[in-house]
Design a protein around this motif. Structure first.
Motif, mmCIF file in Angstrom:
data_model
loop_
_atom_site.group_PDB
_atom_site.id
_atom_site.type_symbol
_atom_site.label_atom_id
_atom_site.label_comp_id
_atom_site.label_asym_id
_atom_site.label_seq_id
_atom_site.Cartn_x
_atom_site.Cartn_y
_atom_site.Cartn_z
ATOM 1 N N ASN A 243 0.972 -1.285 -0.126
ATOM 2 C CA ASN A 243 -0.051 0.085 -0.195
ATOM 3 C C ASN A 243 0.778 1.358 0.042
ATOM 4 O O ASN A 243 0.271 2.459 -0.317
ATOM 5 C CB ASN A 243 -0.880 0.054 1.041
ATOM 6 N N ALA A 244 2.009 1.076 0.471
ATOM 7 C CA ALA A 244 2.862 2.674 0.532
ATOM 8 C C ALA A 244 4.298 2.106 0.325
ATOM 9 O O ALA A 244 4.879 1.086 0.689
ATOM 10 C CB ALA A 244 2.682 3.107 1.819
ATOM 11 N N VAL A 245 4.940 3.080 -0.643
ATOM 12 C CA VAL A 245 6.368 2.893 -1.143
ATOM 13 C C VAL A 245 7.029 4.229 -1.053
ATOM 14 O O VAL A 245 6.280 5.290 -1.076
ATOM 15 C CB VAL A 245 6.524 2.240 -2.275
ATOM 16 N N LYS A 246 8.273 4.462 -0.653
ATOM 17 C CA LYS A 246 9.194 5.673 -0.736
ATOM 18 C C LYS A 246 10.152 5.486 -2.059
ATOM 19 O O LYS A 246 10.908 4.479 -2.075
ATOM 20 C CB LYS A 246 9.754 5.743 0.321
ATOM 21 N N ILE A 247 10.111 6.470 -3.137
ATOM 22 C CA ILE A 247 10.672 6.327 -4.284
ATOM 23 C C ILE A 247 11.984 7.297 -3.960
ATOM 24 O O ILE A 247 11.568 8.639 -3.415
ATOM 25 C CB ILE A 247 9.836 6.671 -5.227
ATOM 26 N N THR A 248 13.251 7.073 -4.255
ATOM 27 C CA THR A 248 14.293 8.143 -4.068
ATOM 28 C C THR A 248 15.077 8.152 -5.245
ATOM 29 O O THR A 248 15.465 6.952 -5.841
ATOM 30 C CB THR A 248 15.278 7.563 -2.785
ATOM 31 N N ALA A 249 15.276 9.293 -6.014
ATOM 32 C CA ALA A 249 16.090 9.456 -6.913
ATOM 33 C C ALA A 249 16.866 10.732 -7.128
ATOM 34 O O ALA A 249 16.092 11.720 -6.401
ATOM 35 C CB ALA A 249 15.504 8.986 -8.086
ATOM 36 N N SER A 250 18.101 10.931 -7.570
ATOM 37 C CA SER A 250 18.542 12.430 -7.944
ATOM 38 C C SER A 250 17.578 13.078 -8.820
ATOM 39 O O SER A 250 17.087 13.941 -8.913
ATOM 40 C CB SER A 250 19.784 12.205 -8.263
ATOM 41 N N GLN A 251 17.160 12.138 -9.869
ATOM 42 C CA GLN A 251 16.139 12.320 -11.171
ATOM 43 C C GLN A 251 16.033 11.218 -11.725
ATOM 44 O O GLN A 251 17.087 10.436 -12.489
ATOM 45 C CB GLN A 251 16.391 13.513 -12.050
ATOM 46 N N ALA A 252 14.758 10.562 -11.866
ATOM 47 C CA ALA A 252 14.325 9.574 -12.709
ATOM 48 C C ALA A 252 13.107 9.726 -13.301
ATOM 49 O O ALA A 252 12.315 10.409 -12.766
ATOM 50 C CB ALA A 252 14.420 8.267 -11.866
ATOM 51 N N ASP A 253 12.757 8.936 -14.366
ATOM 52 C CA ASP A 253 11.392 8.895 -15.273
ATOM 53 C C ASP A 253 10.656 7.630 -15.063
ATOM 54 O O ASP A 253 11.342 6.855 -15.336
ATOM 55 C CB ASP A 253 11.548 9.461 -16.367
ATOM 56 N N LEU A 254 9.525 7.654 -14.441
ATOM 57 C CA LEU A 254 8.727 6.321 -14.179
ATOM 58 C C LEU A 254 7.377 6.257 -14.793
ATOM 59 O O LEU A 254 6.966 7.329 -15.042
ATOM 60 C CB LEU A 254 8.370 6.149 -12.828
ATOM 61 N N LEU A 255 7.197 5.290 -15.698
ATOM 62 C CA LEU A 255 5.830 4.850 -16.039
ATOM 63 C C LEU A 255 5.081 4.419 -14.741
ATOM 64 O O LEU A 255 5.496 3.270 -14.345
ATOM 65 C CB LEU A 255 5.611 4.324 -17.110
#
Length: 323
Positions: free
Chosen positions: A307-319
């Motif tokens: 139900n919950a996630v944390k996404i970490t990136a300097s910069q990234a593109d997701l679909l």
């Protein structure tokens, strides 16, 4: 066992039009030549992908759905599709053009092939200079005119050719004639189906068979939507750390997310699995004290109970894909 974010072992598909970008740009590992498709998440019969990470390693989508049912795909999804996973997720590299083709509707595919139809979308990840896609017709045309162009070998003259660049997105509903041109690397999201009607293939001979590939013009004629459209490309926003609406159809919903620094996602009100395709950059996904790396050209599936996630990136593109 608690469900967790799942990676799958891709299936690599030889195509006479395939190149090397899946290896050179997406870091896929294979030894064969002319690999045109990486099937990232598949429930197609005979081509089922298997879990790559954690305690569920080796499990197929059907096995997971059989065991976890709505906890895996979402209760509403399970009610609608049972143990059939509804989506097929791919990366595609076209060194030379694909055939001009069309996909049948759900009704036609069910009647003729006992299959889902094949509504799909493309997100261009990289395109060589002047690379193009073919999508729909360039002008109003009826069935009789279309058949005449086929007979005269001038069908390409009435197709809509569009030069593309990174980030360009197209929705391809069933019935719409289309083809990926040479020099295009893209992400494809589609219904679980491998039914394609070829209408034109440049009179090419497949080196593995020594023959021209089969065309399906009789079947295609009843499947084609001859409606003319003036615009085919999808417009969308690219706000950072926001689920920007990309393609929302009755068959799947896809958002574009530009991740900058840190983003928390709450799916507690979404009754569906979620798939992330990383189309640029690299990131980390944190869930329940575990971290999962995701790089360009990689895919991960979040079961419905994640139900919950944390996404970490300097910069990234997701679909971001779900039902």
């Amino acid at each position: 066992m608690k469900l967790y974010p799942l990676k799958f072992e891709p299936l690599y598909k030889y195509r006479l039009w395939g190149g090397e970008k899946l290896k050179t740009q997406l870091n896929k590992e294979y030894t064969e030549s002319s690999i045109g498709e990486s099937w990232e998440i598949s429930d197609v019969k005979g081509d089922e992908t298997q879990v790559l990470n954690g305690e569920l390693k080796g499990q197929t989508l059907k096995q997971l759905i059989n065991t976890y049912k709505g906890d895996f795909v979402g209760e509403a999804v399970y009610k609608a599709f049972g143990e059939d996973f509804p989506l097929l997720i791919k990366f595609i590299d076209a060194k030379t053009p694909l055939s001009i083709q069309v996909h049948p509707s759900n009704e036609l595919a069910k009647e003729r092939h006992n299959s889902f139809g094949k509504n799909e979308m493309w997100y261009v990840m990289q395109a060589d200079k002047d690379a193009e896609l073919i999508v729909g017709f360039e002008k109003e045309i009826n069935k009789e005119e279309y058949q005449k162009h086929l007979e005269d070998d001038t069908i390409l003259n009435v197709m809509h050719h569009e030069t593309v660049a990174k980030g360009d997105t197209f929705y391809i509903p069933t019935g719409r004639i289309h083809a990926i041109g040479s020099g295009v690397l893209l992400a494809e999201i589609q219904q679980t189906s491998d039914v394609t009607y070829r209408i034109y293939d440049y009179n090419r001979v497949d080196a593995t068979t020594g023959k021209e590939r089969e065309l399906h013009n009789d079947q295609a004629l009843d499947a084609i939507d001859f409606t003319y459209h003036s615009e085919f490309k999808t417009s969308y926003e690219t706000k950072a750390n926001t689920a920007n609406k990309l393609v929302h159809s009755p068959y799947f919903k896809t958002n574009f997310i530009k991740v900058e620094n840190e983003l928390e996602k709450d799916y507690s009100n979404l009754d569906s699995f979620v798939i992330y395709m990383c189309v640029s950059g690299s990131l980390e996904i944190s869930h329940a004290d575990d971290t999962y790396a995701l790089n360009t050209g990689e895919t991960i599936l979040l079961p419905a109970t994640v139900n919950a996630v944390k996404i970490t990136a300097s910069q990234a593109d997701l679909l971001e894909i779900y039902l």
